[in-house]
Write a protein that holds these residues in place. Structure first.
Motif, PDB file in Angstrom:
ATOM      1  N   UNK A 105     -19.404  25.819 -36.647  1.00  0.00           N
ATOM      2  CA  UNK A 105     -18.330  26.168 -37.573  1.00  0.00           C
ATOM      3  C   UNK A 105     -17.038  26.400 -36.789  1.00  0.00           C
ATOM      4  N   UNK A 106     -15.905  26.318 -37.466  1.00  0.00           N
ATOM      5  CA  UNK A 106     -14.618  26.582 -36.820  1.00  0.00           C
ATOM      6  C   UNK A 106     -14.623  27.985 -36.206  1.00  0.00           C
ATOM      7  N   UNK A 107     -14.274  28.057 -34.936  1.00  0.00           N
ATOM      8  CA  UNK A 107     -14.248  29.343 -34.238  1.00  0.00           C
ATOM      9  C   UNK A 107     -15.558  29.744 -33.609  1.00  0.00           C
ATOM     10  N   UNK A 108     -16.614  28.982 -33.851  1.00  0.00           N
ATOM     11  CA  UNK A 108     -17.922  29.316 -33.273  1.00  0.00           C
ATOM     12  C   UNK A 108     -17.930  29.007 -31.776  1.00  0.00           C
ATOM     13  N   UNK A 109     -18.661  29.785 -30.984  1.00  0.00           N
ATOM     14  CA  UNK A 109     -18.760  29.496 -29.553  1.00  0.00           C
ATOM     15  C   UNK A 109     -19.348  28.106 -29.328  1.00  0.00           C
ATOM     16  N   UNK A 110     -18.786  27.384 -28.384  1.00  0.00           N
ATOM     17  CA  UNK A 110     -19.305  26.048 -28.068  1.00  0.00           C
ATOM     18  C   UNK A 110     -20.580  26.208 -27.245  1.00  0.00           C
ATOM     19  N   UNK A 111     -21.666  25.549 -27.646  1.00  0.00           N
ATOM     20  CA  UNK A 111     -22.920  25.690 -26.883  1.00  0.00           C
ATOM     21  C   UNK A 111     -22.744  25.201 -25.439  1.00  0.00           C
ATOM     22  N   UNK A 112     -23.404  25.866 -24.523  1.00  0.00           N
ATOM     23  CA  UNK A 112     -23.379  25.459 -23.134  1.00  0.00           C
ATOM     24  C   UNK A 112     -23.899  24.027 -23.016  1.00  0.00           C
ATOM     25  N   UNK A 113     -23.134  23.173 -22.355  1.00  0.00           N
ATOM     26  CA  UNK A 113     -23.513  21.785 -22.202  1.00  0.00           C
ATOM     27  C   UNK A 113     -22.711  20.857 -23.098  1.00  0.00           C
ATOM     28  N   UNK A 114     -22.187  21.362 -24.220  1.00  0.00           N
ATOM     29  CA  UNK A 114     -21.355  20.542 -25.106  1.00  0.00           C
ATOM     30  C   UNK A 114     -19.943  20.472 -24.544  1.00  0.00           C
ATOM     31  N   UNK A 115     -19.283  19.332 -24.710  1.00  0.00           N
ATOM     32  CA  UNK A 115     -17.911  19.217 -24.226  1.00  0.00           C
ATOM     33  C   UNK A 115     -16.953  18.621 -25.266  1.00  0.00           C
TER      34      UNK A 115
END
Length: 415
Positions: A105-115
């Motif tokens: 969702x907008x503002x959600x932390x980006x998962x580790x590994x995603x770029x």
């Protein structure tokens, strides 16, 4: 300004305004106080505010969509397994598996590994997979920490007059309070046996007291904290009592009425023995004026006719008060007269109430209209307060001008 009889020439408007500005300018040195951020609006910051944190605080998604590795979506369309859903406010998320996607969702932390993030409108998904209709490039729709402001950066400098946009920035970095300069405190005293408060039943010879509320509103609108609004009869004892309370509570006092050459001029009669200077300024309306310092507090005394009171405030007090509050200067510009001005008193600077005439070009909305002329909103009478309500500018007619034709350009001040 020195005491003067009716036979002494009147002081020019600019000279009298200079006297008032010199008297009020020391109010710039006001002590600072710490206030809750919610109370800081329209106050001047007394400190440089540096951001204590990075903004954004963490790497997050700029869109509702799917977080992936760019290498997993080199072309489109491509279908990947859906690993998890990450909501805004999630405090932890497992790393993104290779060759998979996570819904974010907008503002959600980006998962580790995603770029990168692919917006949801460029995808088709079911419960287990998501198909990407466009490729993804590293960094797309990703908000990196500190790209707005870095910890330690200057966020809002001292001297800034706090506006809603500053409140937003300060709250976003976690500030709950700030140091601001104290607002100038003002008290208002109206005078006259004929005045009664709104809501009263008028008896013969009585009028409603509009000046107290009007001055308080004008002061508040220009960054001043109104601490008291009082009324005094023409009894000197009652006026002295009201004056003592006002000077004890305020940095500056405004009075209306009782400043002319009549028999019951209570303000003049009380203040002249205290060193007050009363006399005539070369203007219409608002000629009779008074200036006194009582117990170190400036007292500005305006005439009592409602229009004279409001014009006096606009001409003499509003510019310096806005400057001290850190507010923008009063707008002043030239416009042509829609109709001529047949006569203006020689030797007096006239401040007429005007209404701007707008030209609307094509289908432009009203907000984009521009004034292309000005017309008189009322006659010159100092009692025409209802007519002044229709005005949006003061028309400034120089003292040497006695008449103006239609089309002549005049200086106007925004009300």
């Amino acid at each position: 300004m020195k005491p003067r009889s009716a036979s002494v020439s009147a002081i020019p408007v600019d000279d009298y305004r200079d006297s008032i500005e010199q008297l009020l300018r020391p109010l710039a040195a006001r002590p600072a106080e710490v206030v809750a951020l919610a109370q800081a609006l329209s106050r001047q910051l007394a400190e440089d505010v540096h951001s204590p944190i990075d903004l954004p605080v963490f790497r997050n998604s700029a869109m509702d969509g799917y977080a992936v590795r760019a290498e997993s979506v080199p072309v489109a369309p491509v279908t990947l397994p859906l690993s998890a859903v990450v909501a805004a406010g999630a405090t932890s998320a497992r790393p993104l598996p290779h060759g998979a996607a996570m819904k974010v969702m907008t503002g959600a932390p980006l998962p580790l590994g995603a770029d990168c993030v692919v917006p949801v409108e460029h995808t088709h998904a079911d419960d287990t997979t998501v198909t990407f209709e466009r490729r993804c490039r590293a960094g797309e729709f990703v908000r990196e920490p500190g790209t707005d402001v870095r910890a330690g950066d200057l966020l809002v400098p001292a001297g800034t007059t706090v506006a809603p946009r500053h409140v937003a920035a300060l709250a976003a970095v976690g500030r709950s309070s700030v140091s601001v300069f104290g607002a100038i405190r003002a008290a208002v005293i109206t005078s006259g046996d004929e005045l009664v408060p709104a809501g009263s039943v008028l008896r013969p010879g009585q009028i409603y007291d509009s000046n107290g509320l009007a001055l308080a509103a004008a002061l508040t609108a220009n960054g001043v904290d109104v601490v008291a609004v009082a009324h005094s009869t023409d009894d000197p004892v009652r006026f002295r009592t009201a004056l003592a309370a006002a000077t004890a509570a305020a940095d500056v006092v405004f009075t209306s009425g009782g400043v002319s050459m009549g028999d019951f001029e209570v303000v003049r009669n009380v203040l002249e023995p205290l060193g007050g200077h009363f006399g005539s300024v070369a203007m219409q309306p608002g000629g009779p004026q008074g200036l006194t310092v009582v117990d170190g507090v400036p007292v500005l005394s305006f005439p009592g006719n409602p229009v004279s009171t409001m014009v006096s405030f606009e001409v003499f007090a509003r510019p310096i008060l806005r400057h001290l509050a850190g507010l923008p200067d009063v707008d002043s510009y030239e416009l042509p007269l829609l109709t001529g001005l047949p006569r203006s008193p020689e030797g007096k600077r006239q401040f007429l109430r005007g209404k701007m005439i707008f030209a609307q070009e094509g289908d432009q909305p009203a907000v984009h209209r521009r004034a292309n002329a000005v017309e008189l909103a009322s006659g010159p009478g100092s009692h025409l307060i209802a007519s002044m309500a229709r005005a949006d500018v003061l028309i400034d007619v120089p003292s040497e001008v006695t008449a103006l034709p239609a089309g002549a350009h005049v200086r106007v001040w925004s009300l």
